[in-house]
Write an enzyme that holds these catalytic residues in place. Structure first.
Site, short mmCIF file in Angstrom:
data_model
loop_
_atom_site.label_atom_id
_atom_site.label_comp_id
_atom_site.label_asym_id
_atom_site.label_seq_id
_atom_site.Cartn_x
_atom_site.Cartn_y
_atom_site.Cartn_z
N GLY B 72 36.05 11.27 -11.07
CA GLY B 72 36.85 12.39 -10.58
C GLY B 72 37.48 13.25 -11.66
N LEU B 73 36.74 13.40 -12.75
CA LEU B 73 37.15 14.32 -13.82
C LEU B 73 38.52 14.00 -14.43
CD1 LEU B 73 36.03 17.98 -12.97
CD2 LEU B 73 35.25 16.53 -14.83
N CYS B 139 30.32 19.17 -10.57
CA CYS B 139 30.82 17.80 -10.48
C CYS B 139 30.94 17.39 -9.02
CB CYS B 139 32.17 17.64 -11.16
SG CYS B 139 32.80 15.96 -11.03
N GLY B 252 18.94 13.34 -17.33
CA GLY B 252 18.83 12.55 -16.11
C GLY B 252 18.03 11.29 -16.38
#
Lengths: 234, 310
Positions: B72-73, B139, B252
Protein backbone atom coordinates in the site's frame (compact mmCIF):
# COMPACT_ATOMS: atom_id res chain seq x y z
CA UNK A 1 25.56 -21.12 1.32
CA UNK A 2 25.90 -23.27 4.41
CA UNK A 3 26.02 -26.98 5.06
CA UNK A 4 23.57 -28.64 7.41
CA UNK A 5 25.41 -30.26 10.30
CA UNK A 6 22.29 -31.59 12.02
CA UNK A 7 18.54 -31.17 11.98
CA UNK A 8 16.96 -32.88 14.98
CA UNK A 9 13.27 -33.28 15.68
CA UNK A 10 12.61 -32.18 19.28
CA UNK A 11 8.88 -32.75 19.43
CA UNK A 12 5.89 -32.68 17.11
CA UNK A 13 6.74 -30.10 14.42
CA UNK A 14 9.68 -28.54 16.27
CA UNK A 15 13.22 -28.93 14.98
CA UNK A 16 16.73 -27.90 15.99
CA UNK A 17 18.85 -27.04 12.94
CA UNK A 18 22.61 -26.54 12.97
CA UNK A 19 24.27 -24.98 9.91
CA UNK A 20 27.97 -24.63 9.25
CA UNK A 21 28.94 -20.96 8.86
CA UNK A 22 31.24 -18.53 10.57
CA UNK A 23 29.12 -15.45 10.05
CA UNK A 24 28.08 -15.14 13.70
CA UNK A 25 25.44 -12.83 15.07
CA UNK A 26 24.09 -11.14 18.16
CA UNK A 27 21.26 -12.15 20.48
CA UNK A 28 17.89 -11.47 18.93
CA UNK A 29 19.16 -11.17 15.36
CA UNK A 30 17.99 -13.50 12.59
CA UNK A 31 18.98 -15.07 9.30
CA UNK A 32 17.04 -15.45 6.05
CA UNK A 33 17.19 -19.12 5.00
CA UNK A 34 16.08 -21.07 1.97
CA UNK A 35 16.64 -24.67 0.99
CA UNK A 36 14.87 -24.69 -2.36
CA UNK A 37 15.02 -23.11 -5.79
CA UNK A 38 12.36 -20.78 -7.10
CA UNK A 39 9.45 -21.94 -4.99
CA UNK A 40 8.46 -20.96 -2.35
CA UNK A 41 9.33 -17.46 -3.53
CA UNK A 42 10.48 -16.07 -0.21
CA UNK A 43 13.26 -17.09 2.13
CA UNK A 44 12.27 -17.69 5.74
CA UNK A 45 13.47 -15.60 8.68
CA UNK A 46 14.75 -17.73 11.57
CA UNK A 47 16.07 -16.19 14.75
CA UNK A 48 19.47 -17.15 16.08
CA UNK A 49 19.20 -19.82 18.75
CA UNK A 50 22.92 -20.28 19.29
CA UNK A 51 26.15 -18.98 17.77
CA UNK A 52 29.26 -21.15 17.66
CA UNK A 53 32.64 -20.39 16.14
CA UNK A 54 31.84 -22.33 12.98
CA UNK A 55 28.07 -22.79 13.06
CA UNK A 56 24.72 -21.20 13.79
CA UNK A 57 21.81 -23.02 15.39
CA UNK A 58 18.13 -22.39 14.82
CA UNK A 59 14.95 -23.65 16.45
CA UNK A 60 11.89 -23.66 14.23
CA UNK A 61 8.32 -24.81 14.15
CA UNK A 62 6.85 -26.29 10.98
CA UNK A 63 4.03 -23.95 10.03
CA UNK A 64 4.05 -23.89 6.22
CA UNK A 65 5.74 -25.07 3.06
CA UNK A 66 9.10 -23.45 3.76
CA UNK A 67 9.57 -24.83 7.26
CA UNK A 68 8.22 -28.17 6.00
CA UNK A 69 11.11 -28.28 3.54
CA UNK A 70 13.52 -27.34 6.33
CA UNK A 71 12.22 -30.29 8.37
CA UNK A 72 13.36 -32.71 5.66
CA UNK A 73 16.96 -31.42 5.63
CA UNK A 74 19.62 -33.85 6.73
CA UNK A 75 23.30 -33.60 7.53
CA UNK A 76 25.32 -32.62 4.46
CA UNK A 77 22.46 -30.81 2.69
CA UNK A 78 22.97 -27.23 1.59
CA UNK A 79 20.97 -24.21 2.69
CA UNK A 80 21.30 -20.66 1.51
CA UNK A 81 21.53 -18.28 4.41
CA UNK A 82 21.97 -14.53 4.51
CA UNK A 83 22.59 -12.63 7.69
CA UNK A 84 22.83 -11.90 10.48
CA UNK A 85 20.15 -9.24 10.12
CA UNK A 86 18.16 -7.00 12.41
CA UNK A 87 18.55 -5.24 15.68
CA UNK A 88 18.46 -7.73 18.51
CA UNK A 89 18.23 -7.56 22.27
CA UNK A 90 20.45 -5.02 24.02
CA UNK A 91 23.32 -6.09 26.22
CA UNK A 92 21.98 -5.01 29.59
CA UNK A 93 22.96 -5.05 33.23
CA UNK A 94 20.80 -5.62 36.28
CA UNK A 95 18.15 -8.20 37.00
CA UNK A 96 16.82 -9.78 33.82
CA UNK A 97 13.86 -12.03 33.02
CA UNK A 98 13.67 -13.97 29.77
CA UNK A 99 10.16 -15.06 28.84
CA UNK A 100 9.49 -17.36 25.91
CA UNK A 101 6.23 -18.74 24.60
CA UNK A 102 6.40 -21.85 22.43
CA UNK A 103 8.83 -21.48 19.56
CA UNK A 104 9.43 -17.98 20.94
CA UNK A 105 12.02 -19.59 23.22
CA UNK A 106 14.30 -19.77 20.15
CA UNK A 107 16.16 -16.45 20.47
CA UNK A 108 16.23 -16.58 24.26
CA UNK A 109 18.75 -19.40 24.54
CA UNK A 110 21.55 -17.26 23.13
CA UNK A 111 20.36 -14.41 25.38
CA UNK A 112 20.60 -16.73 28.38
CA UNK A 113 24.20 -17.54 27.49
CA UNK A 114 25.04 -13.87 27.09
CA UNK A 115 23.26 -12.86 30.31
CA UNK A 116 24.01 -15.66 32.78
CA UNK A 117 22.13 -15.56 36.05
CA UNK A 118 18.85 -14.29 34.62
CA UNK A 119 15.48 -15.77 35.51
CA UNK A 120 14.02 -17.78 32.66
CA UNK A 121 10.33 -18.46 32.07
CA UNK A 122 9.36 -20.87 29.31
CA UNK A 123 5.75 -21.54 28.47
CA UNK A 124 4.29 -24.16 26.13
CA UNK A 125 0.76 -24.94 25.09
CA UNK A 126 1.14 -28.74 24.79
CA UNK A 127 4.65 -30.10 25.28
CA UNK A 128 7.87 -28.57 26.59
CA UNK A 129 11.13 -28.87 24.66
CA UNK A 130 14.74 -27.75 24.96
CA UNK A 131 14.11 -26.50 28.49
CA UNK A 132 17.01 -28.33 30.15
CA UNK A 133 19.48 -26.61 27.84
CA UNK A 134 18.57 -23.31 29.51
CA UNK A 135 19.15 -24.54 33.06
CA UNK A 136 22.96 -24.01 33.31
CA UNK A 137 22.52 -20.30 32.58
CA UNK A 138 19.46 -19.62 34.73
CA UNK A 139 19.23 -18.28 38.23
CA UNK A 140 15.71 -19.70 38.25
CA UNK A 141 14.06 -21.71 35.50
CA UNK A 142 10.28 -21.82 35.38
CA UNK A 143 8.54 -24.06 32.86
CA UNK A 144 4.79 -24.02 32.29
CA UNK A 145 2.76 -26.29 30.03
CA UNK A 146 -0.83 -25.40 29.26
CA UNK A 147 -1.02 -22.22 31.31
CA UNK A 148 -0.07 -18.59 30.78
CA UNK A 149 3.61 -18.17 31.50
CA UNK A 150 3.23 -14.42 31.91
CA UNK A 151 1.09 -15.07 35.00
CA UNK A 152 4.19 -16.53 36.64
CA UNK A 153 6.27 -13.38 36.25
CA UNK A 154 6.27 -10.27 38.42
CA UNK A 155 7.65 -7.65 36.03
CA UNK A 156 8.34 -5.18 38.83
CA UNK A 157 11.06 -7.51 40.15
CA UNK A 158 13.22 -6.96 37.08
CA UNK A 159 15.23 -4.17 35.48
CA UNK A 160 14.81 -5.75 32.06
CA UNK A 161 12.34 -8.23 30.63
CA UNK A 162 12.91 -9.87 27.23
CA UNK A 163 9.86 -11.50 25.65
CA UNK A 164 9.40 -13.59 22.53
CA UNK A 165 6.24 -15.50 21.73
CA UNK A 166 2.91 -15.35 19.93
CA UNK A 167 1.30 -12.01 19.20
CA UNK A 168 -1.28 -12.07 22.06
CA UNK A 169 1.51 -12.87 24.51
CA UNK A 170 3.55 -9.89 23.34
CA UNK A 171 0.56 -7.62 23.70
CA UNK A 172 -0.10 -8.97 27.19
CA UNK A 173 3.56 -8.44 28.09
CA UNK A 174 3.29 -4.85 26.93
CA UNK A 175 0.29 -4.33 29.23
CA UNK A 176 2.14 -5.93 32.16
CA UNK A 177 5.06 -3.60 31.48
CA UNK A 178 2.77 -0.57 31.50
CA UNK A 179 1.13 -1.75 34.74
CA UNK A 180 4.53 -2.24 36.36
CA UNK A 181 5.60 1.23 35.28
CA UNK A 182 2.40 2.77 36.63
CA UNK A 183 3.11 1.04 39.92
CA UNK A 184 6.47 2.78 40.10
CA UNK A 185 8.73 0.11 38.59
CA UNK A 186 11.45 1.10 36.10
CA UNK A 187 11.29 -2.20 34.25
CA UNK A 188 12.21 -2.01 30.57
CA UNK A 189 10.32 -4.55 28.49
CA UNK A 190 11.69 -5.67 25.13
CA UNK A 191 9.59 -7.63 22.64
CA UNK A 192 10.88 -9.71 19.74
CA UNK A 193 8.29 -9.54 16.96
CA UNK A 194 7.78 -12.29 14.41
CA UNK A 195 6.35 -10.61 11.32
CA UNK A 196 6.05 -11.88 7.79
CA UNK A 197 9.02 -10.66 5.77
CA UNK A 198 9.96 -10.65 2.11
CA UNK A 199 13.50 -9.26 1.94
CA UNK A 200 14.65 -9.28 5.57
CA UNK A 201 16.87 -6.23 5.07
CA UNK A 202 14.49 -3.27 5.22
CA UNK A 203 13.71 -2.76 1.55
CA UNK A 204 10.21 -4.18 0.98
CA UNK A 205 8.24 -2.83 3.97
CA UNK A 206 6.22 -6.02 4.23
CA UNK A 207 7.07 -6.39 7.93
CA UNK A 208 6.17 -2.84 8.87
CA UNK A 209 5.38 -2.24 12.55
CA UNK A 210 3.23 0.61 13.83
CA UNK A 211 5.19 2.45 16.49
CA UNK A 212 4.59 5.63 18.45
CA UNK A 213 7.04 7.51 16.23
CA UNK A 214 5.58 6.14 12.99
CA UNK A 215 6.07 3.05 10.85
CA UNK A 216 9.20 1.01 11.52
CA UNK A 217 10.61 -2.18 10.04
CA UNK A 218 10.56 -5.43 12.02
CA UNK A 219 13.53 -6.69 10.01
CA UNK A 220 15.88 -3.73 10.28
CA UNK A 221 14.69 -1.56 13.19
CA UNK A 222 13.72 -4.76 15.05
CA UNK A 223 12.78 -7.54 15.42
CA UNK A 224 13.35 -6.38 18.99
CA UNK A 225 11.47 -3.28 20.10
CA UNK A 226 10.91 -1.59 23.41
CA UNK A 227 7.38 -2.68 24.32
CA UNK A 228 6.27 0.89 24.98
CA UNK A 229 7.09 1.86 21.37
CA UNK A 230 4.84 -0.69 19.66
CA UNK A 231 1.19 -0.05 18.78
CA UNK A 232 -0.79 -3.30 18.62
CA UNK A 233 -3.78 -3.05 16.31
CA UNK A 234 -5.56 -6.20 17.41
CA UNK B 1 33.73 -6.88 -25.99
CA UNK B 2 30.03 -6.99 -25.19
CA UNK B 3 28.00 -3.80 -25.14
CA UNK B 4 25.28 -3.82 -22.54
CA UNK B 5 24.75 -0.07 -22.29
CA UNK B 6 21.73 1.90 -23.46
CA UNK B 7 20.78 5.58 -23.29
CA UNK B 8 17.21 6.74 -22.71
CA UNK B 9 16.41 10.46 -22.94
CA UNK B 10 20.03 11.28 -22.22
CA UNK B 11 20.18 8.96 -19.21
CA UNK B 12 22.97 6.41 -19.53
CA UNK B 13 22.32 2.87 -18.33
CA UNK B 14 25.64 0.99 -18.17
CA UNK B 15 23.70 -2.25 -18.44
CA UNK B 16 19.99 -2.98 -18.93
CA UNK B 17 19.37 -4.12 -15.35
CA UNK B 18 17.35 -1.77 -13.15
CA UNK B 19 16.07 -2.75 -9.74
CA UNK B 20 12.30 -2.25 -9.60
CA UNK B 21 10.46 0.10 -7.32
CA UNK B 22 9.13 -1.40 -4.12
CA UNK B 23 11.63 -4.20 -4.04
CA UNK B 24 14.85 -2.28 -3.54
CA UNK B 25 14.13 0.35 -0.88
CA UNK B 26 16.27 3.31 -1.82
CA UNK B 27 19.24 1.07 -2.52
CA UNK B 28 20.98 1.47 0.83
CA UNK B 29 19.90 -1.89 2.19
CA UNK B 30 21.25 -3.86 -0.77
CA UNK B 31 24.28 -1.56 -0.79
CA UNK B 32 25.41 -3.41 2.32
CA UNK B 33 25.46 -6.67 0.32
CA UNK B 34 26.97 -5.53 -2.99
CA UNK B 35 27.99 -2.42 -4.89
CA UNK B 36 24.72 -1.10 -6.33
CA UNK B 37 26.70 1.07 -8.76
CA UNK B 38 27.27 -2.18 -10.72
CA UNK B 39 23.64 -1.91 -11.78
CA UNK B 40 22.22 -0.18 -14.79
CA UNK B 41 19.83 1.66 -12.52
CA UNK B 42 17.63 1.65 -9.47
CA UNK B 43 14.02 2.73 -9.08
CA UNK B 44 13.34 3.84 -5.53
CA UNK B 45 10.46 2.92 -3.29
CA UNK B 46 7.25 4.50 -4.62
CA UNK B 47 6.78 7.98 -3.19
CA UNK B 48 3.73 10.08 -2.56
CA UNK B 49 3.65 13.78 -1.76
CA UNK B 50 2.91 13.11 1.90
CA UNK B 51 4.20 10.21 4.02
CA UNK B 52 2.01 7.11 3.84
CA UNK B 53 1.68 4.36 6.47
CA UNK B 54 0.61 1.72 3.96
CA UNK B 55 -1.99 -0.99 4.43
CA UNK B 56 -2.79 -2.76 7.71
CA UNK B 57 -3.01 -6.53 7.97
CA UNK B 58 -1.24 -9.13 5.87
CA UNK B 59 1.01 -7.52 3.29
CA UNK B 60 2.43 -10.49 1.45
CA UNK B 61 1.25 -13.96 0.47
CA UNK B 62 3.04 -16.50 -1.69
CA UNK B 63 1.36 -18.11 -4.69
CA UNK B 64 2.49 -20.67 -7.25
CA UNK B 65 5.61 -19.07 -8.74
CA UNK B 66 4.58 -15.67 -7.53
CA UNK B 67 3.80 -13.36 -4.71
CA UNK B 68 0.84 -11.19 -3.83
CA UNK B 69 1.63 -7.94 -2.06
CA UNK B 70 -0.49 -5.32 -0.42
CA UNK B 71 2.09 -2.98 1.06
CA UNK B 72 0.00 0.00 0.00
CA UNK B 73 2.77 2.42 -0.90
CA UNK B 74 4.17 2.90 2.59
CA UNK B 75 6.75 5.63 2.11
CA UNK B 76 8.28 8.63 3.85
CA UNK B 77 6.95 11.22 1.38
CA UNK B 78 8.75 13.21 -1.32
CA UNK B 79 10.19 15.79 1.09
CA UNK B 80 11.82 13.26 3.41
CA UNK B 81 13.17 11.37 0.40
CA UNK B 82 14.80 14.48 -1.05
CA UNK B 83 16.30 15.40 2.29
CA UNK B 84 17.39 12.02 3.63
CA UNK B 85 17.96 9.75 0.64
CA UNK B 86 19.21 12.03 -2.12
CA UNK B 87 22.58 12.70 -0.46
CA UNK B 88 23.15 8.92 -0.71
CA UNK B 89 21.82 8.80 -4.27
CA UNK B 90 24.31 11.54 -5.21
CA UNK B 91 27.11 9.10 -4.42
CA UNK B 92 25.82 6.34 -6.71
CA UNK B 93 27.21 5.72 -10.17
CA UNK B 94 24.02 4.28 -11.60
CA UNK B 95 20.85 5.69 -13.17
CA UNK B 96 18.50 6.79 -10.41
CA UNK B 97 14.75 6.70 -11.03
CA UNK B 98 12.40 8.26 -8.54
CA UNK B 99 9.06 6.45 -8.59
CA UNK B 100 6.25 8.93 -8.02
CA UNK B 101 2.73 7.90 -7.04
CA UNK B 102 -0.20 9.97 -5.89
CA UNK B 103 -3.75 10.00 -4.63
CA UNK B 104 -4.91 13.03 -6.59
CA UNK B 105 -3.79 14.87 -9.71
CA UNK B 106 -2.63 17.74 -7.52
CA UNK B 107 -0.47 15.38 -5.42
CA UNK B 108 1.29 14.13 -8.53
CA UNK B 109 1.96 17.66 -9.77
CA UNK B 110 3.16 19.01 -6.44
CA UNK B 111 5.41 15.98 -6.00
CA UNK B 112 6.91 16.40 -9.47
CA UNK B 113 7.46 20.12 -8.87
CA UNK B 114 9.30 19.43 -5.61
CA UNK B 115 11.54 16.89 -7.31
CA UNK B 116 12.24 19.36 -10.13
CA UNK B 117 13.10 22.18 -7.71
CA UNK B 118 15.44 19.89 -5.82
CA UNK B 119 17.07 18.76 -9.07
CA UNK B 120 17.58 22.40 -10.11
CA UNK B 121 19.15 23.24 -6.78
CA UNK B 122 21.50 20.26 -6.86
CA UNK B 123 22.36 21.00 -10.47
CA UNK B 124 23.40 24.53 -9.51
CA UNK B 125 25.83 22.89 -7.07
CA UNK B 126 27.11 20.55 -9.76
CA UNK B 127 25.31 17.53 -8.31
CA UNK B 128 22.68 15.04 -9.48
CA UNK B 129 20.60 12.68 -7.39
CA UNK B 130 17.64 11.91 -9.65
CA UNK B 131 18.06 11.06 -13.34
CA UNK B 132 14.49 10.22 -14.25
CA UNK B 133 10.97 10.24 -12.86
CA UNK B 134 9.04 7.01 -13.15
CA UNK B 135 5.42 8.03 -12.87
CA UNK B 136 3.39 5.36 -11.12
CA UNK B 137 -0.22 5.50 -12.28
CA UNK B 138 -0.70 1.83 -11.69
CA UNK B 139 -0.34 0.81 -8.05
CA UNK B 140 -3.16 -1.67 -7.38
CA UNK B 141 -2.86 -1.46 -3.62
CA UNK B 142 -4.05 2.03 -2.78
CA UNK B 143 -7.69 2.98 -2.62
CA UNK B 144 -7.41 6.45 -4.10
CA UNK B 145 -5.40 7.31 -7.18
CA UNK B 146 -3.03 4.56 -8.16
CA UNK B 147 -4.77 2.05 -10.34
CA UNK B 148 -7.77 4.36 -10.91
CA UNK B 149 -5.50 6.48 -13.08
CA UNK B 150 -3.95 3.46 -14.71
CA UNK B 151 -7.03 1.86 -16.26
CA UNK B 152 -8.62 4.49 -18.44
CA UNK B 153 -6.40 6.20 -20.98
CA UNK B 154 -8.35 9.46 -20.64
CA UNK B 155 -7.74 9.55 -16.87
CA UNK B 156 -4.08 8.64 -17.24
CA UNK B 157 -3.68 11.35 -19.86
CA UNK B 158 -4.59 14.06 -17.33
CA UNK B 159 -1.82 12.91 -14.99
CA UNK B 160 0.82 12.42 -17.65
CA UNK B 161 0.04 15.79 -19.21
CA UNK B 162 0.17 17.61 -15.88
CA UNK B 163 3.34 15.94 -14.67
CA UNK B 164 5.03 16.46 -18.03
CA UNK B 165 4.38 20.20 -17.61
CA UNK B 166 5.64 20.13 -14.02
CA UNK B 167 9.09 18.71 -14.69
CA UNK B 168 11.88 18.88 -17.24
CA UNK B 169 13.38 15.64 -15.94
CA UNK B 170 13.20 12.60 -18.22
CA UNK B 171 9.86 10.94 -17.63
CA UNK B 172 8.91 7.27 -17.80
CA UNK B 173 5.32 6.24 -17.15
CA UNK B 174 4.76 2.92 -15.39
CA UNK B 175 1.76 1.16 -16.87
CA UNK B 176 -0.69 -1.27 -15.37
CA UNK B 177 -1.52 -4.60 -17.00
CA UNK B 178 -5.08 -3.72 -15.98
CA UNK B 179 -5.20 -0.89 -18.51
CA UNK B 180 -8.23 -1.11 -20.77
CA UNK B 181 -5.93 -0.89 -23.76
CA UNK B 182 -2.23 -1.10 -22.96
CA UNK B 183 -1.10 -0.07 -26.47
CA UNK B 184 -3.41 2.94 -26.53
CA UNK B 185 -2.17 3.88 -23.06
CA UNK B 186 1.47 3.73 -24.16
CA UNK B 187 0.72 5.71 -27.31
CA UNK B 188 -0.96 8.39 -25.21
CA UNK B 189 2.16 8.59 -22.99
CA UNK B 190 4.31 9.07 -26.07
CA UNK B 191 2.01 11.77 -27.44
CA UNK B 192 2.04 13.60 -24.12
CA UNK B 193 5.80 13.79 -24.14
CA UNK B 194 6.85 10.87 -21.96
CA UNK B 195 10.39 9.70 -22.69
CA UNK B 196 9.67 6.03 -21.94
CA UNK B 197 7.05 3.66 -20.61
CA UNK B 198 7.73 0.93 -18.11
CA UNK B 199 5.57 -2.16 -17.85
CA UNK B 200 4.15 -4.14 -16.30
CA UNK B 201 3.19 -3.28 -12.76
CA UNK B 202 1.69 -6.09 -10.69
CA UNK B 203 -1.48 -7.87 -11.78
CA UNK B 204 -4.45 -7.54 -9.45
CA UNK B 205 -5.05 -10.86 -7.71
CA UNK B 206 -6.64 -12.46 -4.68
CA UNK B 207 -6.12 -15.12 -2.01
CA UNK B 208 -8.88 -16.46 0.20
CA UNK B 209 -8.34 -18.03 3.60
CA UNK B 210 -11.04 -20.71 3.45
CA UNK B 211 -10.96 -21.44 7.18
CA UNK B 212 -11.49 -17.83 8.12
CA UNK B 213 -13.79 -17.40 5.13
CA UNK B 214 -12.19 -14.12 4.13
CA UNK B 215 -9.56 -12.66 1.87
CA UNK B 216 -6.13 -12.73 3.49
CA UNK B 217 -5.79 -9.05 2.55
CA UNK B 218 -7.69 -6.22 4.22
CA UNK B 219 -8.11 -4.61 0.78
CA UNK B 220 -9.43 -7.92 -0.67
CA UNK B 221 -7.14 -7.78 -3.69
CA UNK B 222 -3.37 -7.51 -3.94
CA UNK B 223 -0.69 -7.20 -6.62
CA UNK B 224 0.68 -10.40 -8.15
CA UNK B 225 4.35 -10.40 -9.17
CA UNK B 226 7.13 -12.89 -9.77
CA UNK B 227 7.76 -15.58 -12.39
CA UNK B 228 4.02 -16.32 -12.60
CA UNK B 229 3.41 -13.07 -14.50
CA UNK B 230 6.36 -13.24 -16.90
CA UNK B 231 4.49 -14.53 -19.96
CA UNK B 232 1.87 -11.81 -19.60
CA UNK B 233 4.51 -9.11 -19.12
CA UNK B 234 6.53 -10.31 -22.09
CA UNK B 235 3.47 -10.27 -24.34
CA UNK B 236 2.52 -6.76 -23.25
CA UNK B 237 6.06 -5.44 -23.71
CA UNK B 238 6.08 -6.95 -27.19
CA UNK B 239 2.70 -5.43 -28.09
CA UNK B 240 3.65 -1.99 -26.81
CA UNK B 241 7.15 -1.95 -28.30
CA UNK B 242 5.66 -2.71 -31.73
CA UNK B 243 3.44 0.33 -31.54
CA UNK B 244 5.47 3.18 -30.05
CA UNK B 245 8.80 4.80 -30.83
CA UNK B 246 9.85 5.75 -27.28
CA UNK B 247 11.79 3.15 -25.27
CA UNK B 248 10.08 0.44 -23.26
CA UNK B 249 11.36 -0.54 -19.83
CA UNK B 250 10.21 -4.15 -19.46
CA UNK B 251 9.56 -6.01 -16.26
CA UNK B 252 7.62 -8.90 -14.77
CA UNK B 253 9.04 -12.07 -13.27
CA UNK B 254 12.62 -11.76 -14.47
CA UNK B 255 14.96 -14.12 -12.60
CA UNK B 256 17.63 -15.13 -15.14
CA UNK B 257 19.85 -13.69 -17.86
CA UNK B 258 17.77 -15.51 -20.46
CA UNK B 259 14.63 -13.82 -19.10
CA UNK B 260 16.37 -10.50 -19.70
CA UNK B 261 17.26 -11.50 -23.25
CA UNK B 262 13.64 -12.49 -23.88
CA UNK B 263 12.44 -9.04 -22.85
CA UNK B 264 15.09 -7.35 -24.98
CA UNK B 265 14.10 -9.54 -27.95
CA UNK B 266 10.48 -8.54 -27.31
CA UNK B 267 11.55 -4.94 -27.73
CA UNK B 268 12.52 -3.67 -24.25
CA UNK B 269 15.31 -1.11 -24.13
CA UNK B 270 16.16 -2.01 -20.55
CA UNK B 271 14.48 -4.17 -17.93
CA UNK B 272 13.62 -4.11 -14.24
CA UNK B 273 14.03 -6.85 -11.68
CA UNK B 274 11.52 -6.90 -8.81
CA UNK B 275 10.43 -9.92 -6.84
CA UNK B 276 13.65 -11.77 -7.63
CA UNK B 277 15.39 -9.37 -5.23
CA UNK B 278 13.53 -11.16 -2.44
CA UNK B 279 14.39 -14.62 -3.76
CA UNK B 280 18.05 -13.71 -4.05
CA UNK B 281 19.32 -10.70 -2.13
CA UNK B 282 22.31 -10.51 -4.49
CA UNK B 283 20.13 -10.75 -7.62
CA UNK B 284 21.40 -7.50 -9.12
CA UNK B 285 25.11 -8.18 -9.11
CA UNK B 286 24.62 -11.83 -10.12
CA UNK B 287 22.37 -10.97 -13.06
CA UNK B 288 24.85 -8.40 -14.38
CA UNK B 289 27.53 -11.08 -14.37
CA UNK B 290 25.25 -13.78 -15.83
CA UNK B 291 24.03 -11.51 -18.61
CA UNK B 292 27.55 -10.67 -19.68
CA UNK B 293 28.51 -14.37 -19.66
CA UNK B 294 25.42 -15.30 -21.64
CA UNK B 295 26.11 -12.64 -24.27
CA UNK B 296 29.67 -13.89 -24.66
CA UNK B 297 28.49 -17.51 -24.94
CA UNK B 298 25.87 -16.60 -27.53
CA UNK B 299 28.22 -14.25 -29.35
CA UNK B 300 25.93 -11.26 -28.86
CA UNK B 301 28.17 -8.21 -29.28
CA UNK B 302 25.52 -5.68 -28.35
CA UNK B 303 21.95 -5.72 -27.06
CA UNK B 304 21.09 -3.54 -30.06
CA UNK B 305 21.65 -6.62 -32.25
CA UNK B 306 18.76 -8.50 -30.68
CA UNK B 307 16.44 -5.75 -29.48
CA UNK B 308 12.95 -6.18 -30.86
CA UNK B 309 13.88 -8.99 -33.24
CA UNK B 310 10.72 -10.97 -32.55
Amino acid sequence: MGMVLSNDRLTDGVYHLKVETNSGGKMGQFYMLRAWGAYPILSRPLSIHEVNEDSIEFLYHVVGEGTEIFSRLTSGDSVELEGPFGTGFPQVEGKVALIGGGIGIAPLYYCAKQLPGCDIYLGFSREAYRTEAFRPFANELTVDVGGFILDRVDFSQYDHVFVCGPHPMLKAAQLKGIAAEEAGSRTKVYLSLENRMACGIGACLVCSVSCRDGQRKACADGPVFLAEEVIFHD
Amino acid sequence: MTKMSTTIAGVHFKNPIIMASGTFGFGREYGKLYDVSLLGGISGKGLTLHPKAGNPGTRVYETASGMLNSVGLENPGVGAFLEKECPYWETLDTARLVNLGGGTLEDYVLGAEMIQRDADLRSSLGKTAVDMIELNISCPNVKEGGIAFGIKTSEAQKVVQAVRRATKLPLAVKLSPGAENIVEMAQMCQEEGADAVSLINTISGMKIDVRRRSSVFNNLYAGLSGPAIKPVALRMVHQVAQNISIPVIGMGGITTATDIIEFIMAGAAVIQVGTYNFMNLRAGSQLVEELEQFMVQENIQSLDEIRGII
